[in-house]
Design an enzyme around this catalytic site. Structure first.
Site, PDB file in Angstrom:
ATOM      1  N   LYS A 285      11.825  15.149 -17.272  1.00 28.57           N
ATOM      2  CA  LYS A 285      12.386  13.718 -16.569  1.00 28.57           C
ATOM      3  C   LYS A 285      13.360  13.097 -17.278  1.00 28.57           C
ATOM      4  O   LYS A 285      13.288  13.212 -18.605  1.00 28.57           O
ATOM      5  CB  LYS A 285      11.143  12.828 -16.220  1.00 28.57           C
ATOM      6  CG  LYS A 285      10.009  13.298 -15.219  1.00 28.57           C
ATOM      7  CD  LYS A 285       9.089  12.212 -15.202  1.00 28.57           C
ATOM      8  CE  LYS A 285       7.898  12.479 -14.051  1.00 28.57           C
ATOM      9  NZ  LYS A 285       8.429  12.755 -12.874  1.00 28.57           N
ATOM     10  N   ASP A 355       8.049  19.778 -12.837  1.00 30.35           N
ATOM     11  CA  ASP A 355       7.679  18.385 -12.703  1.00 30.35           C
ATOM     12  C   ASP A 355       6.737  18.136 -11.213  1.00 30.35           C
ATOM     13  O   ASP A 355       6.781  17.017 -10.866  1.00 30.35           O
ATOM     14  CB  ASP A 355       8.934  17.679 -12.446  1.00 30.35           C
ATOM     15  CG  ASP A 355       8.628  16.375 -12.708  1.00 30.35           C
ATOM     16  OD1 ASP A 355       7.706  15.561 -13.140  1.00 30.35           O
ATOM     17  OD2 ASP A 355       9.705  15.325 -12.306  1.00 30.35           O
ATOM     18  N   ARG A 359       0.445  18.650  -7.537  1.00 30.43           N
ATOM     19  CA  ARG A 359      -0.277  19.632  -6.418  1.00 30.43           C
ATOM     20  C   ARG A 359      -0.867  20.679  -7.156  1.00 30.43           C
ATOM     21  O   ARG A 359      -1.909  21.147  -6.358  1.00 30.43           O
ATOM     22  CB  ARG A 359       0.917  19.738  -5.520  1.00 30.43           C
ATOM     23  CG  ARG A 359       1.978  20.596  -6.014  1.00 30.43           C
ATOM     24  CD  ARG A 359       3.259  20.436  -5.299  1.00 30.43           C
ATOM     25  NE  ARG A 359       4.143  19.163  -5.482  1.00 30.43           N
ATOM     26  CZ  ARG A 359       5.100  18.887  -4.955  1.00 30.43           C
ATOM     27  NH1 ARG A 359       5.646  19.526  -4.078  1.00 30.43           N
ATOM     28  NH2 ARG A 359       5.607  17.682  -5.041  1.00 30.43           N
TER      29      ARG A 359
END
EC number: 3.4.11.1
Length: 503
Positions: A285, A355, A359
């Protein structure tokens, strides 16, 4: 982990966990205090019969001069009124009585509390006996106190001089016994919210998967059964997605199960994403928003907080929370873009972006919930996608399901507690195709919130399933209504309302 403390200063004494806590007192007559709060609906006058003649005239003149009409949320304040035992009198607008809901009253309680606390008002008397709305007086009064207490929360364990000021409320109601009983239920839910806020607000280095597991273990004293699976056990079960995400941190991943059996019905499963810090992995990020990634476990915090709320209320439900916990970090052991992970479901997943890890942990947690509990309904909660924020912002969470009944139930529950949901579509499964695996973990095109939800759908099996994306809802940078700055505990009240109303 440093000591977590819900710094809520307004709670029933028997529920208080803070030495700073003060009482909410429901009374059958108006008490003395530093301030008096009275209420006014649109189209009617404020009930001032308990004031002496000169004070009443002064207040009526102020209302007329200020053109105060009783519009919802508006206030008028009279300082040092003539011949009054109160130092200030606050008139609060309730709007149209046929539009005054429990949710509106909770929000109003939060805002009024913030106003009084800011002015250092120590004791407040509320003339609530004649307040009317769409709900009963007892419900409205309990919700006002509920909103005030929710707003009162602060997370200040790292401040040299945390706030110590308390506000005590004496609320004159029509039915003291009924109001107190109802507030007891809401106060138990507050404890679940405060737990979720504590967990979300805590810094990442003090809230690892192991720390989270210790907090979950504390619920055993409430009769909640806690199970914790370590990386070796995850490997044995074939939970390669959850275990893989946790490889980048020293501690590795955990699966935490919290089971509250309030009855013998088929359980309902709540599945929470628990990324205690999300660096993005090798798909690192960028930008200042990474400092907020301590909140990427807010879904797990919400479902654990809900379990606590149900246990404290001794609710007649059988509900299990399954939380996939990991820190998505960068190290020589981290999964790399292009790696393939094998889920417990048997599906292989090409990790095209590290990233998109939430899930992955959810896929194995959902499998575990189905495999070991065979739930009637499965609801997963996750700070899953930035796409969700772009779609509906942070005033709604996004909800996905093919079950219209569950969508309608959740939508109504959200409206009741000011945690509203907005339905988004499932679809775009074809964008998850991979040349070397069953799926990729990131859609090649299409709306990101939908492709993420559709990925999770592949792990729901035949179970009735709802996915709630709470990205943007977990942390608040501005206090409003019953929500303070910091961790919001979003989802605890929504799920609690849904569980208690529909199951």
């Amino acid at each position: 982990m440093k000591l977590l403390s819900s710094m809520s200063a307004i709670s029933l004494a028997l529920l208080s966990t803070s030495t700073l806590a003060a009482d909410v007192n429901f009374t059958s007559k108006l008490a003395k205090g530093d301030a008096l709060v009275v209420f006014q609906n649109v189209g009617s006058d404020a009930d001032l019969k308990f004031l002496d003649r000169d004070t009443r005239k002064q207040l009526q003149r102020a209302i007329k001069t200020d053109s105060f009409t009783g519009k919802y949320g508006k206030t008028l304040e009279l300082i040092a009124p003539i011949d009054s035992k109160y130092s200030r009198i606050v008139v609060v607008g309730l709007g149209e009585s046929n539009e005054l809901t429990a949710a509106k009253m909770a929000k109003l309680g939060g805002n009024i509390h913030a106003n009084l606390e800011d002015k250092k008002v120590a004791t407040v008397s509320l003339a609530f006996e004649s307040v009317k709305g769409k709900a009963k007086n007892s419900e409205l009064a309990a919700q006002f106190a509920h909103g005030a207490n929710l707003r009162d929360y602060t997370f200040e364990v790292y401040k040299k001089e945390p706030q110590t000021f308390n506000v005590t409320y004496n609320i004159d109601v029509a039915d003291k016994k009924t109001t107190s009983k109802r507030y007891q239920q809401l106060a138990n839910i507050e404890q679940g919210v405060f737990l979720a806020r504590d967990l979300t607000s805590e810094i990442a280095t003090e809230m690892t998967p192991i720390d989270f597991a210790l907090e979950a273990k504390s619920l055993e004293k409430l009769g909640v059964k806690i199970t914790i699976l370590k990386p070796e056990q995850l490997k044995e079960l074939g939970m390669g997605a959850l275990e893989g995400v946790g490889r980048g941190s020293k501690e590795g991943a955990r699966l935490i199960v919290a089971h509250y059996e309030g009855n013998n019905d088929t359980p309902i499963a709540l599945v929470g994403k628990g990324i205690t810090f999300d660096s993005g992995g090798y798909s690192l990020k960028k930008g200042p928003s990474i400092a907020r990634m301590k909140s990427d476990m807010a879904g797990a915090a919400a479902v654990l907080g809900t379990i606590k709320a149900m246990a404290l209320n001794k609710a007649d439900v059988n509900v299990v929370a399954v939380m996939g916990m990991a820190a998505n970090m960068v190290s020589r052991y981290s999964i790399a873009p292009g790696d393939v992970l094998r889920t417990a479901e048997g599906h292989s997943v090409e990790v095209v972006n590290t990233d998109a890890e939430g899930r992955l942990v959810l896929s194995d947690a959902m499998w575990y919930a189905r495999k070991h509990f065979n739930p009637e309904i499965m609801v997963d909660v996750a700070t899953l996608t930035g796409s969700k924020i772009r779609a509906v912002g942070n005033r709604y969470s996004a909800i996905f399901s093919e079950d219209d009944t569950l969508i309608n139930q959740m939508t109504l529950a959200g409206k009741q507690v000011n945690e509203q949901v907005w339905r988004l579509p499932l679809g775009y499964k074809d964008t998850l195709s991979s040349d070397i695996a069953d799926f990729t973990n990131l859609g090649s095109s299409g709306p990101g919130a939908t492709t993420a939800a559709t990925f999770l759908q592949q792990f729901a099996g035949d179970t009735r399933w709802v996915h709630i994306d709470i990205a943007g809802n977990a942390l608040s940078s501005k206090a409003k209504g019953e929500v303070p700055v910091g961790g919001t505990g979003y989802g605890v009240r929504l799920l609690s309302e849904w569980l208690l109303s529909n199951n």
